[in-house]
Each structure stands twice: as structure tokens, then as C-alpha cells.
Design a protein around this motif. Structure first.
Motif, mmCIF file in Angstrom:
data_model
loop_
_atom_site.group_PDB
_atom_site.id
_atom_site.type_symbol
_atom_site.label_atom_id
_atom_site.label_comp_id
_atom_site.label_asym_id
_atom_site.label_seq_id
_atom_site.Cartn_x
_atom_site.Cartn_y
_atom_site.Cartn_z
ATOM 1 N N ILE A 177 44.259 39.794 37.735
ATOM 2 C CA ILE A 177 44.051 38.355 37.856
ATOM 3 C C ILE A 177 44.611 37.800 39.153
ATOM 4 O O ILE A 177 44.034 36.882 39.752
ATOM 5 N N ILE A 178 45.714 38.352 39.642
ATOM 6 C CA ILE A 178 46.298 37.793 40.865
ATOM 7 C C ILE A 178 45.397 38.076 42.064
ATOM 8 O O ILE A 178 45.264 37.262 42.978
ATOM 9 N N TYR A 179 44.719 39.215 42.049
ATOM 10 C CA TYR A 179 43.770 39.537 43.112
ATOM 11 C C TYR A 179 42.539 38.627 43.011
ATOM 12 O O TYR A 179 42.007 38.185 44.036
ATOM 13 N N GLU A 180 42.109 38.358 41.792
ATOM 14 C CA GLU A 180 40.986 37.447 41.584
ATOM 15 C C GLU A 180 41.315 36.059 42.124
ATOM 16 O O GLU A 180 40.456 35.391 42.725
ATOM 17 N N GLY A 225 55.405 34.128 41.747
ATOM 18 C CA GLY A 225 56.131 33.153 40.945
ATOM 19 C C GLY A 225 55.406 31.816 40.865
ATOM 20 O O GLY A 225 55.420 31.145 39.829
ATOM 21 N N ARG A 226 54.767 31.438 41.956
ATOM 22 C CA ARG A 226 54.016 30.184 41.988
ATOM 23 C C ARG A 226 52.683 30.310 41.259
ATOM 24 O O ARG A 226 52.138 29.320 40.764
ATOM 25 N N MET A 227 52.169 31.535 41.206
ATOM 26 C CA MET A 227 50.852 31.769 40.615
ATOM 27 C C MET A 227 50.930 32.106 39.132
ATOM 28 O O MET A 227 49.928 32.056 38.426
ATOM 29 N N GLY A 228 52.114 32.481 38.654
ATOM 30 C CA GLY A 228 52.302 32.778 37.245
ATOM 31 C C GLY A 228 51.783 34.131 36.800
ATOM 32 O O GLY A 228 51.611 34.376 35.606
ATOM 33 N N CYS A 229 51.545 35.018 37.750
ATOM 34 C CA CYS A 229 51.095 36.368 37.429
ATOM 35 C C CYS A 229 51.515 37.295 38.565
ATOM 36 O O CYS A 229 51.822 36.831 39.667
ATOM 37 N N VAL A 248 46.051 36.146 58.582
ATOM 38 C CA VAL A 248 47.030 37.030 57.940
ATOM 39 C C VAL A 248 47.603 36.315 56.723
ATOM 40 O O VAL A 248 48.120 35.199 56.832
ATOM 41 N N PHE A 249 47.485 36.977 55.562
ATOM 42 C CA PHE A 249 47.981 36.425 54.307
ATOM 43 C C PHE A 249 49.145 37.276 53.787
ATOM 44 O O PHE A 249 49.296 38.439 54.167
ATOM 45 N N ALA A 250 49.939 36.684 52.905
ATOM 46 C CA ALA A 250 50.929 37.423 52.131
ATOM 47 C C ALA A 250 50.490 37.441 50.679
ATOM 48 O O ALA A 250 50.007 36.432 50.165
ATOM 49 N N LEU A 251 50.644 38.582 50.032
ATOM 50 C CA LEU A 251 50.443 38.700 48.585
ATOM 51 C C LEU A 251 51.645 39.457 48.055
ATOM 52 O O LEU A 251 51.793 40.658 48.285
ATOM 53 N N THR A 252 52.529 38.743 47.373
ATOM 54 C CA THR A 252 53.832 39.312 47.060
ATOM 55 C C THR A 252 54.297 38.960 45.653
ATOM 56 O O THR A 252 54.050 37.859 45.158
ATOM 57 N N ASN A 253 54.963 39.907 45.024
ATOM 58 C CA ASN A 253 55.693 39.639 43.793
ATOM 59 C C ASN A 253 57.063 39.098 44.194
ATOM 60 O O ASN A 253 57.906 39.833 44.716
ATOM 61 N N ILE A 281 47.955 49.049 45.088
ATOM 62 C CA ILE A 281 46.818 49.472 45.908
ATOM 63 C C ILE A 281 45.615 49.809 45.024
ATOM 64 O O ILE A 281 44.470 49.455 45.334
ATOM 65 N N ASP A 282 45.875 50.491 43.915
ATOM 66 C CA ASP A 282 44.779 50.911 43.030
ATOM 67 C C ASP A 282 43.976 49.727 42.517
ATOM 68 O O ASP A 282 42.732 49.778 42.461
ATOM 69 N N THR A 283 44.671 48.668 42.123
ATOM 70 C CA THR A 283 43.948 47.493 41.619
ATOM 71 C C THR A 283 43.122 46.852 42.721
ATOM 72 O O THR A 283 41.974 46.434 42.491
ATOM 73 N N ALA A 284 43.687 46.765 43.910
ATOM 74 C CA ALA A 284 42.943 46.194 45.030
ATOM 75 C C ALA A 284 41.692 47.022 45.323
ATOM 76 O O ALA A 284 40.604 46.474 45.544
ATOM 77 N N GLN A 285 41.844 48.336 45.327
ATOM 78 C CA GLN A 285 40.695 49.219 45.577
ATOM 79 C C GLN A 285 39.625 49.025 44.513
ATOM 80 O O GLN A 285 38.427 49.014 44.814
ATOM 81 N N ALA A 286 40.049 48.878 43.273
ATOM 82 C CA ALA A 286 39.099 48.703 42.174
ATOM 83 C C ALA A 286 38.282 47.418 42.339
ATOM 84 O O ALA A 286 37.163 47.322 41.845
#
Length: 207
Positions: free
Chosen positions: A145-148, A135-139, A104-109, A171-176
Motif C-alpha cells: 500500500i505504501i508503494y501504491e 509515520g505520516r502515511m500510516g503504513c 529525487v524522492f525519499a521513501l522511508t520507514n 526491493i521485492d515489493t517495489a519490483q512486484a
């Protein structure tokens, strides 16, 4: 389709994030409406989510709008009151998945300092197998890019990731990118999706 990891957004999925509600309760609806029409507070917060200094970013906005200085500074001083309460059923789902051995991961702004503070208030934020904090990832989401970066780090094929978020654009970006997705509109629907995927039993997914 196989699911090798489940990814949770945090705001409005695991913790309610409703700044407007807090301002309505503290300064009143009319004052809040006027301020939000005048000051783009969500754009200010987006800078924090990109890794800009939490307090300094809010102080800059407050200095630019002296007529709302005290209210804008509440975004810093009262932040944890805006980011509450936790959503207990969602937290239970997170823990149930981990108990079953599902990564289980977190992906959060989320800002750097605000996330560190949130960890002290919500211990479950430390329980993820991996945490991708903007904030740690800079995007930030919904930029691709954050999904990449998530894919490159976890090395799981996109089609084997199941991601839930309350915002359609995220969600749209993840689906793409080929991720499996669930638009979060409450923990009951998310629980049902996890059962459908065979990740949890109805009992394990219950509130």
C-alpha cells in the motif's frame, strides 16, 4: 528504460541505522544480546514507523520489561546516536541528481517525531522533491500500500521509478509493482547504477 524519478530509502542508505552498535558501546555486547532476545525492539520501532507516538510507544515497552527499562528508554533518549553518521557519498549523489534536474524522492520507514528531529541534524533530509515518510502515511515498507500511495501521489508510471533500499523485502515489493530497483550495499554500487542509467556522469557520481 526511462527514469523519471529516483527514490532513496534513508536508513542505511543516507544515514547509518545501527541500534545494536550503539547498545554494544554503551551497555556491552552480552547485555545487548540478552535484551534483544527478550524484547522485540524492532517491532516496537515498527509501531513508531507506523505513526504511533515516539516516546509513549517506547515507554510502554519499557514498562513491560522493567528489567531493561533504562536500556529501552535509550531508544528514545539516545535515538540520534543510533541514527548516525550520515553516508557522505550517498548525500553527494542525492545532491548531484537534483543539480541535474532529476526529481529525487525519499521513501522511508521513519516515525513522525523522529523524522522531524532528524531534519534538524541532517539538513539534506529537507532537500528531496517529495518525501514519503511512513509515520505520516500510516503504513510501512514492505507492504504494497505504501508503494501504491507513492504512485498515486507522484503520478509517475511505476516502470519509470528507480528505487534504492538496503532491504531485499522492500526491493521485492517495489519490483512486484514494476519499479526499477537497486539493492543498496554501499554508495559505490549505487553510484555505478546511476551512471549506467545515464543520470550522472562518472565524475558527478564520484565520491
Amino acid at each position: 528504460m526511462t527514469v523519471d524519478a529516483v527514490i532513496f530509502d534513508i536508513g542505511n542508505v543516507l544515514i547509518e541505522w545501527q541500534p545494536e552498535r550503539h547498545y554494544d558501546a554503551t551497555v556491552g555486547v552480552e547485555r545487548r544480546k540478552t535484551m534483544f532476545e527478550t524484547v522485540d525492539l524492532h517491532a516496537m520501532n515498527d509501531l513508531v514507523d507506523q505513526g504511533y507516538d515516539f516516546r509513549a510507544t517506547i515507554e510502554v515497552a519499557a514498562a513491560q520489561h522493567p528489567e531493561f527499562k533504562s536500556e529501552i528508554m535509550m531508544w528514545y533518549y539516545d535515538w540520534i546516536r543510533m541514527a548516525q553518521p550520515a553516508i557522505p557519498h550517498s548525500v553527494k549523489l542525492l545532491r548531484a541528481l537534483r543539480k541535474k534536474g532529476v526529481p529525487v524522492f525519499a521513501l522511508t520507514n521513519f516515525g513522525i517525531e523522529s523524522f522531524e528531529f532528524a531534519e534538524t541534524q541532517y539538513p539534506f533530509l529537507t532537500e528531496f522533491d517529495r518525501r514519503y515518510v511512513s509515520g505520516r502515511m500510516g503504513c510501512v515498507k514492505p507492504h504494497s500500500i505504501i508503494y501504491e500511495m507513492v504512485e498515486a501521489d507522484c503520478k509517475i508510471p511505476p516502470q519509470n521509478l528507480l528505487f534504492t533500499d538496503d532491504r531485499q523485502d522492500n526491493i521485492d515489493t517495489a519490483q512486484a509493482r514494476g519499479w526499477q530497483t537497486h539493492l543498496f550495499d554501499g554508495p559505490l554500487g549505487w553510484a555505478g547504477r546511476l551512471v549506467e542509467e545515464g543520470l550522472l556522469t562518472p565524475r558527478e557520481a564520484s565520491a
